[in-house]
Structure formats: C-alpha cells, structure tokens
Write a protein that holds these residues in place. Structure first.
Motif: not given
Length: 573
Positions: A354, A432, A513, A543
């Motif tokens: 994150r 991500r 993320a 997220r």
C-alpha cells in the motif's frame, strides 16, 4: 507530444530476405541440409539430358552396350531424384514451418507488449491481417511454393554449367539471345509488380479494417441509420482493392512475354546446332543435350513465371510483418512503461503493498500543439477514496490511463510508493495498480474463462471465494450453469453493469493497491449500480480507490473529489 512510431502501409521490399535472416539464423543447420538435398535432387534431373545425349550418340555408333548403360543410368537417376526431392521437400517444409511459427509467436508477443498508443493509433483490421492472414500466406508459401522456387533456381544454375561443359559456343549463342530478353522482361515485371502488390496488400488491410468497424459498431449503425454510409464506404474500399488487384494481375501478364523469348531461343539453337553438327564441330548427341536442357530451362522459366506472383505476395507480406516486428521492438521513450527483461515479476523494483500515488506536473498530448492534460499534480494517500469528475473531453480517461501506466506522459512523472511507473516491471505494475475500463472486454469461453484473464491463472476455488467475498454469489448462481456458463463474447448475454462486475472480480483476484474505475456506474440500471457500489465498498478494504464518475449518487459516496476542466486540475475538495 512524444513521438511514437507508426507502421508503413507499403514497406520497403528491398533486401527483405536479408532483413529476415536474423529470424532464420537459429535454423541455419536445417536450412543448409535442405538446400544440399535439394541441390543434389536437382543435379540428378539436370544430368538426364546428358545421359540421353550420350545414348543418342551410342545409337548412331550402333553401340548396344553403351545404350544399355545409358538406360541403366537413367533408371538410377530417376530413383535418386524421387528420394532426394522428397527428402529435400520434407526438410525445407519442417524448417520453414518452424521459422514461420517463430515469427507468428514473436509478432503476437510484440503486439501484446506494444504501447497502448501504438495499438490505438493503427486500424485493428490492418494489425489483424499482418499477424494472421499474411503469416498464413507465408506459411502456405513455405509448404507449397518455396520448394519449387529453390528447385527452379538450382535448375538455372546447374543447366548453365552443363551447357558450358558441352559447347561454350552454343552456350554463348543461347546467352546472347535468351539472357538479355528475359532480363528485360523480368525488369519490366519487377518495376510494375513491386508497387502493385504492395498497394494490393495495403488495400486488403483497409477492407479488413472497414469490415471490422461494422462488426464493432453494428448497434450504432443500425439504430443511427448509418448502414448506408458504411456500405458506401465499404464499397469504395472494396473497389480500390479490386483496382489494386487488377494492377497486380496486369503486371503478371508481362511474364507471359517470356514464352516468346523461349520460342525464339529454341529456333536459334536448332539452326546453330544443326550447322555445327553438319560441320562436325559437335556431335548430334550434343545438339540433343542442348535442346533437352534448354527445354528444362524454359520449363523452369515458365514455372518461375507461375511462381513469381506468389513470391511477390509472400515478399510483400514478409516485408509488412518485418515492419511490424521492427516498429514494435522494445525501445525506451515510447508511450508505455519500459519493459524489464523478466516479465514474470521476479527481479526489478519491489514496491510496498500500500503506497502513495503521486502525479507531478503531468503533460500529455495526442496531437502536437494541443494538450489534453497540462501541468496536472495530484497526491493520493494510501486507502483514500477519490472521485475524478469533469465534463466530457476534460481528460479524465486519459489521466486514468496515465496513472495506471497504460500511457507514458510527454513530461512529468507518475510515481507509486516513490517509484516512477516507467521503472516498474509489468508484473509489479499490474499487482499494484489496476484499471477497470468503462468497456470490459470479454473472450470466447465460459464465465470462469473470462474471470481467469488475470496474472497467476487462479483456480476455480479462488475465483469462487472472490465472488463470494464481493457478495456476488447470488448473481453468478442465477446463471444457467453458474461459473461454467458459456458466454460467447459476453456482450450479448450480459448487461453493461454485469460486465463491470466481471471487471471488479478480476480486480479482486489481483488485490491491487490502487483501483481505478472508469465510469463504472455509467449507463447502468440503479439496482445493478447499487450492487456494484456495494461490491466496490467490500473490495476497498485499505486500498486506494479512484472513481471516474458522472453519476451524482456515486459522487456523493466519495469523500474527496478532483475536478478537471480545460485540460487541467481546477479544484479539489
């Protein structure tokens, strides 16, 4: 605007085989063996006129033993020819198929990694033709015509050597009559054929693109009354292809002039050979060798004239394929993140699960001099829920593609966890940051097949758990066969909102993320919108969520709003 390369409709066909050699080099041993076998097979065929000529001389000398020897030699040559030609053909086809397979796989790999700007900037029909139809034509040429082309070339070489051995004087007469005339014919053909066949290939690509547009836009054309306009456009494109094909066929007609040259050459050889034989300078058998050998030579030339068109088509297709491979070769500075050598996720930069998403002084243009985004700077903290709003044309979708690494900025930087997106491997970037586009794409297959379009190839259990976690189990259970329901391409059996739900499940399987949704709730019914928004809330956890939205109900659910107008950020709240 950062420049990006474009394909050439009619690429240069000069030295195309030399440019293709790097792709053939791994098969050089097989190519050498195939060529040697083919040369040996051709040599047995070229030797036939010599044996027949010797047999004729033995008949004139009433030498029965010599005649029987010539007959035995002909029998051996026939058997050797059969075996060697078959072996050569099998070797050549095997090697050619491996080369074509490698080219096909490389083309698909290069396109799958090509910058999004490159794919969007070219007609899909042309890309499809280069990677399917023209490669298939090349494969057919390798299987059907390439062995004949090499055989013809060997005939020309070996027959010339044979004729020089028997009579340099007659060979000179043959060269003076035949070579200049046939060279002239071939030069005329090449001058007309190169642009004609290239134009035909380009016109065929345009027709394929126009037809594909019909398939993709059929609903709009039917409801908006645009079928007539499209039909006129298609007919015009098809007419241009027809005219290009006629030009190609007219260029092939020039090759038929070779038959006149052949007839003239045979007449000269008969006169000159008869005169020399009458003087005792050469034997009758030598005249027979020349007549039979030149007959083979002319048959080879006639066969070559039949192959020339296919060779030209294959060379054009190969040139267009090499143009695609060259243009899509990995290089820095194009509109896409740089590709690391290892596309599996091993190695390269490793980012936090994150992290902060930062956009700094971002500029982007599709057309030089007209910025879509000018000087955008935004910072989104981990776990934030942000709405991206603005009028149509303000650059929302473009910004979404930039912040997810699908486009590279003209200037400025997009960073995740302090790392420029251009420095991340494709696998790390996909883990991500994920974009769910407004139009979720489907493939032919089941519901399960479409959900597996994510890295890692998740199994059915993982997918079922993701569906359950998002509260969508009742929805999937309502389908005919649950996760195993055949969807075709999906667009006909699922609503726009249901397609968005599929995109959401794919995102859940990736666990990114940062999740960016482009108009996820636009143009869908309120019930499906609520289901989607509930699933988004479930998916969110810690997220980052960035939502491009027009829907007022969706905007109100988001604590932070970024507004775009006139190609720039104008307000945050």
């Amino acid at each position: 605007m950062a420049e990006h390369q474009r394909l050439t409709a009619t690429p240069d066909q000069r030295r195309v085989l030399r440019r293709a050699w790097p792709h053939m080099r791994p098969e050089r041993r097989g190519i050498t063996l195939a060529l040697l076998a083919g040369a040996a097979a051709t040599a047995t065929t070229v030797a036939v006129p010599a044996v027949i000529g010797a047999g004729v001389d033995q008949i004139l000398q009433r030498d029965r033993t010599g005649l029987f020897t010539a007959v035995a030699a002909l029998t051996v040559l026939a058997l050797l020819r059969l075996l060697l030609f078959r072996r050569s053909e099998l070797l050549l086809i095997a090697v050619g198929e491996r080369v074509v397979r490698g080219l096909r796989e490389l083309a698909v790999t290069r396109l799958s990694r090509a910058p999004l700007r490159f794919l969007e900037g070219h007609p899909s029909g042309d890309l499809l033709r280069r990677t399917t139809t023209e490669i298939a034509d090349l494969a057919n040429f390798v299987r059907g015509q390439l062995p004949d082309v090499l055989t013809v070339a060997a005939y020309l070489l070996f027959t010339t050597v044979l004729l020089l051995t028997y009579s340099p004087l007659l060979t000179l007469a043959l060269a003076l009559v035949f070579v200049p005339a046939i060279v002239c014919v071939l030069r005329l053909f090449k001058k007309a054929a190169n642009p004609a066949f290239a134009a035909e290939a380009a016109a065929a690509g345009t027709v394929a693109t126009t037809y594909r547009e019909l398939v993709q836009s059929r609903e709009m054309l039917q409801t908006g009354g645009g079928i007539g306009f499209w039909r006129e456009r298609f007919l015009a494109d098809n007419e241009r292809r027809y005219r290009a094909a006629r030009r190609s066929q007219r260029s092939l007609f020039l090759i038929s002039l070779a038959r006149i040259v052949q007839s003239l050459t045979t007449a000269v050889l008969l006169l000159a050979g008869g005169w020399l034989a009458a003087r005792g300078s050469i034997s009758v058998g030598t005249v027979v060798v020349f007549i039979l050998a030149t007959r083979q030579l002319f048959d080879s030339a006639a066969q070559a004239s039949n192959l020339v068109g296919q060779v030209q088509i294959s060379l054009v297709g190969l040139a267009r394929l090499l143009d695609l491979l060259t243009t899509t070769a990995p290089r820095a500075g194009l509109h896409a993140p740089r590709r690391a050598p290892d596309d599996t996720g091993r190695g390269g930069t490793v980012t936090a699960e994150r992290g902060v998403l930062e956009i700094e002084d971002l500029h982007y243009s599709y057309v030089t001099g007209t910025e879509v985004l000018g000087g955008i700077s935004v910072r989104v903290e981990p776990g934030e829920r942000v709405g991206l709003v603005g009028p149509t044309g303000s650059g929302k979708t473009t910004l979404a593609k930039l912040m997810t690494g699908l486009y590279a900025p003209d200037s400025g930087t997009v960073r995740y966890d302090g790392h420029d997106l251009a420095d991340l491997t494709p696998a790390e970037l996909r883990r991500r940051i994920v974009l769910i586009p407004q139009r979720v794409h489907m493939i032919e297959g089941t519901f399960l097949d479409n959900l597996r379009l994510v890295p890692g190839d998740p199994d059915e259990r993982s997918i079922a758990e993701a569906v359950e976690h998002l509260g969508l189990a009742d929805w999937t259970g309502s389908l005919d066969e649950g996760l195993h329901t055949a969807l075709g391409r999906g667009t006909g059996r699922l609503s726009a909102g249901e397609l968005q739900l599929i995109g959401l499940v794919r995102a859940a399987l990736l666990d990114p993320a940062v999740l960016v949704l482009d108009e996820a709730t636009a143009d869908i019914d309120p019930d499906t919108a609520r289901t989607l928004e509930t699933a988004i809330d479930t998916l969110r956890a810690d997220r980052t969520l960035i939502v491009i939205a027009h829907r007022e109900a969706t905007i109100k659910r988001l604590p932070r709003i970024i507004r775009l107008d006139e190609n720039a950020l104008i307000a945050q709240n």
